[in-house]
Scaffold this motif. Structure first.
Motif, PDB file in Angstrom:
ATOM      1  N   CYS A   1      -3.768  -5.044   9.145  1.00 45.86           N
ATOM      2  CA  CYS A   1      -4.006  -3.599   9.221  1.00 45.86           C
ATOM      3  C   CYS A   1      -4.291  -3.173  10.657  1.00 45.86           C
ATOM      4  O   CYS A   1      -5.165  -3.744  11.309  1.00 45.86           O
ATOM      5  CB  CYS A   1      -5.197  -3.217   8.346  1.00 45.86           C
TER       6      CYS A   1
ATOM      7  N   THR B   1      -4.381  10.297   2.126  1.00 40.45           N
ATOM      8  CA  THR B   1      -3.401   9.235   1.936  1.00 40.45           C
ATOM      9  C   THR B   1      -2.763   8.830   3.265  1.00 40.45           C
ATOM     10  O   THR B   1      -2.214   7.737   3.384  1.00 40.45           O
ATOM     11  CB  THR B   1      -2.308   9.643   0.931  1.00 40.45           C
TER      12      THR B   1
ATOM     13  N   GLU C   1      -9.125   1.834   2.178  1.00 41.07           N
ATOM     14  CA  GLU C   1      -9.035   1.882   0.726  1.00 41.07           C
ATOM     15  C   GLU C   1      -9.861   0.792   0.069  1.00 41.07           C
ATOM     16  O   GLU C   1      -9.954   0.715  -1.159  1.00 41.07           O
ATOM     17  CB  GLU C   1      -7.573   1.780   0.271  1.00 41.07           C
TER      18      GLU C   1
ATOM     19  N   LEU D   1       1.235   4.130  -2.993  1.00 36.50           N
ATOM     20  CA  LEU D   1       1.016   5.550  -2.738  1.00 36.50           C
ATOM     21  C   LEU D   1       2.190   6.384  -3.244  1.00 36.50           C
ATOM     22  O   LEU D   1       2.002   7.380  -3.948  1.00 36.50           O
ATOM     23  CB  LEU D   1       0.807   5.797  -1.243  1.00 36.50           C
TER      24      LEU D   1
ATOM     25  N   MET E   1      -9.538  -1.631   6.354  1.00 34.25           N
ATOM     26  CA  MET E   1      -8.835  -1.150   5.171  1.00 34.25           C
ATOM     27  C   MET E   1      -9.704  -0.069   4.550  1.00 34.25           C
ATOM     28  O   MET E   1     -10.682  -0.359   3.864  1.00 34.25           O
ATOM     29  CB  MET E   1      -8.597  -2.288   4.174  1.00 34.25           C
TER      30      MET E   1
ATOM     31  N   ILE F   1      -4.215   5.622   4.622  1.00 30.92           N
ATOM     32  CA  ILE F   1      -3.717   4.392   4.012  1.00 30.92           C
ATOM     33  C   ILE F   1      -2.306   4.070   4.504  1.00 30.92           C
ATOM     34  O   ILE F   1      -1.884   2.917   4.495  1.00 30.92           O
ATOM     35  CB  ILE F   1      -3.754   4.503   2.478  1.00 30.92           C
TER      36      ILE F   1
ATOM     37  N   PHE G   1       0.820  -1.206   0.000  1.00 31.11           N
ATOM     38  CA  PHE G   1       0.000   0.000   0.000  1.00 31.11           C
ATOM     39  C   PHE G   1       0.860   1.264   0.000  1.00 31.11           C
ATOM     40  O   PHE G   1       0.595   2.215  -0.742  1.00 31.11           O
ATOM     41  CB  PHE G   1      -0.941   0.014   1.210  1.00 31.11           C
TER      42      PHE G   1
END
Length: 199
Positions: free
Chosen positions: A153, A176, A160, A23, A158, A179, A19
């Motif tokens: 996580c 962002t 996203e 990004l 999550m 995430i 992830f």
């Protein structure tokens, strides 16, 4: 893995997170990723924000020590509800328990990013989010965990993916960060340190 070219200095992202890598690719800066192996346990009396900042710096410093001459970015995220912190659940049972505890509450999501330059200078920043979670039933929690499998996580969601439906509101200035890598902070740290001037 992105490979560095001659247009930018060598940049390393101190992570093995898919992830975070995805990004950073949005900034269109070639980079490598190297996992940072550090002790991520919080220190006694340390605030969640201080933990996030310290671990981001330690990750960046650990990778920088092994790769002299590189610019290194480290990041860390802490999720806290009052004095309770939420780590990666690793099991479905623990994920259910975490979401049950967060259900109907507003918790803090703190994402720190740190930069180490080739000269050893270290700078960091912190992005803060207030995450207002909906009141969830046990059935909703179980269904969500079965769908997203958020066992790796922190906080057991999550954002996203399907985790977005667990929330009523999210308050912060860089999504962002939720995430795991606040890109506005990353770009600003690189800019202030002169990364783009070296190219």
């Amino acid at each position: 893995m992105n490979q560095p070219d001659h247009n930018f200095p060598r940049l390393i992202l101190a992570t093995e997170s898919t992830f975070k890598r995805e990004l950073l690719e949005r900034l269109s800066i070639p980079f490598e990723s190297v996992a940072a192996k550090i002790d991520e346990r919080p220190l006694a009396g340390e605030s969640p924000a201080d933990t996030a900042r310290r671990l981001a710096r330690q990750k960046a410093e650990a990778v920088a020590a092994a790769h002299p001459g590189a610019w290194v970015i480290g990041a860390d995220q802490v999720i806290a509800l009052g004095d309770t912190r939420f780590s990666k659940p690793k099991t479905a049972e623990r994920a259910c328990a975490q979401l049950a505890e967060l259900s109907g509450q507003t918790h803090a999501l703190l994402t720190a990013v740190a930069l180490v330059t080739p000269g050893g200078a270290v700078s960091d920043d912190l992005a803060k989010y207030q995450m207002e979670m909906r009141a969830l039933t046990s059935a909703q929690i179980a269904q969500y965990i079965a769908e997203d499998q958020p066992l790796g996580c922190a906080g057991s969601y999550m954002i996203e993916a399907g985790g977005i439906r667990l929330f009523r509101a999210m308050r912060g200035d860089d999504y962002t960060a939720i995430i795991g890598l606040p890109l506005t902070r990353v770009h600003t740290l690189l800019e202030r340190a002169g990364f783009f001037d070296v190219a």
